[in-house]
Enzyme design. Sequence first.
Site, short mmCIF file in Angstrom:
data_model
loop_
_atom_site.label_atom_id
_atom_site.label_comp_id
_atom_site.label_asym_id
_atom_site.label_seq_id
_atom_site.Cartn_x
_atom_site.Cartn_y
_atom_site.Cartn_z
CE LYS A 14 99.78 8.45 25.78
NZ LYS A 14 101.14 7.93 26.05
CE1 TYR A 72 103.84 12.62 25.79
CE2 TYR A 72 102.82 12.63 23.62
CZ TYR A 72 102.84 12.23 24.95
OH TYR A 72 101.83 11.43 25.42
CG ASN A 109 101.45 4.40 27.25
OD1 ASN A 109 100.92 5.21 26.50
ND2 ASN A 109 102.39 4.73 28.11
CG HIS A 118 99.30 12.43 28.82
ND1 HIS A 118 100.67 12.46 28.91
CD2 HIS A 118 98.86 13.56 29.41
CE1 HIS A 118 101.03 13.59 29.53
NE2 HIS A 118 99.96 14.27 29.84
CD GLU A 131 100.68 17.66 30.34
OE1 GLU A 131 99.76 16.99 30.84
OE2 GLU A 131 101.86 17.27 30.27
P1 IDP Z 1 104.20 8.67 31.08
O1 IDP Z 1 103.19 8.80 29.95
O2 IDP Z 1 103.94 7.45 31.92
O3 IDP Z 1 104.31 9.95 31.90
P2 IDP Z 1 106.74 9.42 29.86
O4 IDP Z 1 108.06 8.93 30.33
O5 IDP Z 1 106.36 10.83 30.16
O6 IDP Z 1 105.62 8.40 30.41
O7 IDP Z 1 106.70 9.17 28.28
C1 IDP Z 1 105.69 9.75 27.49
C2 IDP Z 1 105.17 8.70 26.54
O8 IDP Z 1 106.22 8.30 25.65
C3 IDP Z 1 104.72 7.38 27.19
O9 IDP Z 1 103.41 7.44 27.71
C4 IDP Z 1 104.84 6.43 26.04
O10 IDP Z 1 103.75 6.55 25.11
C5 IDP Z 1 106.12 6.92 25.36
N1 IDP Z 1 107.31 6.24 25.88
C6 IDP Z 1 107.93 6.46 27.07
N2 IDP Z 1 109.01 5.67 27.22
C7 IDP Z 1 109.08 4.92 26.09
C8 IDP Z 1 110.00 3.91 25.63
O11 IDP Z 1 110.95 3.53 26.32
N3 IDP Z 1 109.74 3.36 24.40
C9 IDP Z 1 108.69 3.77 23.62
N4 IDP Z 1 107.83 4.72 24.01
C10 IDP Z 1 108.00 5.29 25.24
MG MG Z 2 104.97 11.81 31.33
#
Ligand code: IDP
Ligand code: MG
Length: 138
Positions: A9, A49, A112, A115, A126
């Site tokens: 990312k 997304y 974070n 992905h 994807e």
């Molecule tokens: P993942 O990447 O671990 O699969 P997902 O729930 O699919 O997590 O969420 C996609 C992305 O959205 C996350 O990787 C993160 O960058 C962002 N995200 C998810 N939950 C939150 C949140 O509660 N606050 C802010 N950003 C979030």
């Molecule tokens: Mg996800």
Amino acid sequence: MSQTLTIIKPDAVGNGTAGRIIAQLESAGFTLRAARLMTMTPAQARSFYDVHRERPFYESLVAFMTSGPCIPMALEAPDAVRRLRQVIGATDPAEADPGTVRALYAESKERNAIHGSDSDENARREIGFFFPECDRVG
Ligand code: IDP
Ligand code: MG
């Protein structure tokens, strides 16, 4: 062998940890089958997304993912989807197991670092999203 889709990312590309993350993925047994460096457009980030469009963090996530270059990659390994999710760790780095990519490099739950696809079906979708020119990458 199976495939999954990862994205280094914009936070990780911007702070110079992309190479270390790719090395960690290779050390964990993944083979790179496709890779590109790109800055996602808002339309691309919204589409990628789309499953999260009703979530409160959606607009902020789109802004983050379009804030600079990222590196989508198709990775190959046995049980690739599940193993990548193990290597990257929990969404929130505060909850990620020690040694995972997110524990090591993520700044926050949003920023974070990486992905990982969450199912074989989504991995296929994807990979096709970022590498549409390939019937099957690799
Ligand atoms: P993942 O990447 O671990 O699969 P997902 O729930 O699919 O997590 O969420 C996609 C992305 O959205 C996350 O990787 C993160 O960058 C962002 N995200 C998810 N939950 C939150 C949140 O509660 N606050 C802010 N950003 C979030
Ligand atoms: Mg996800």
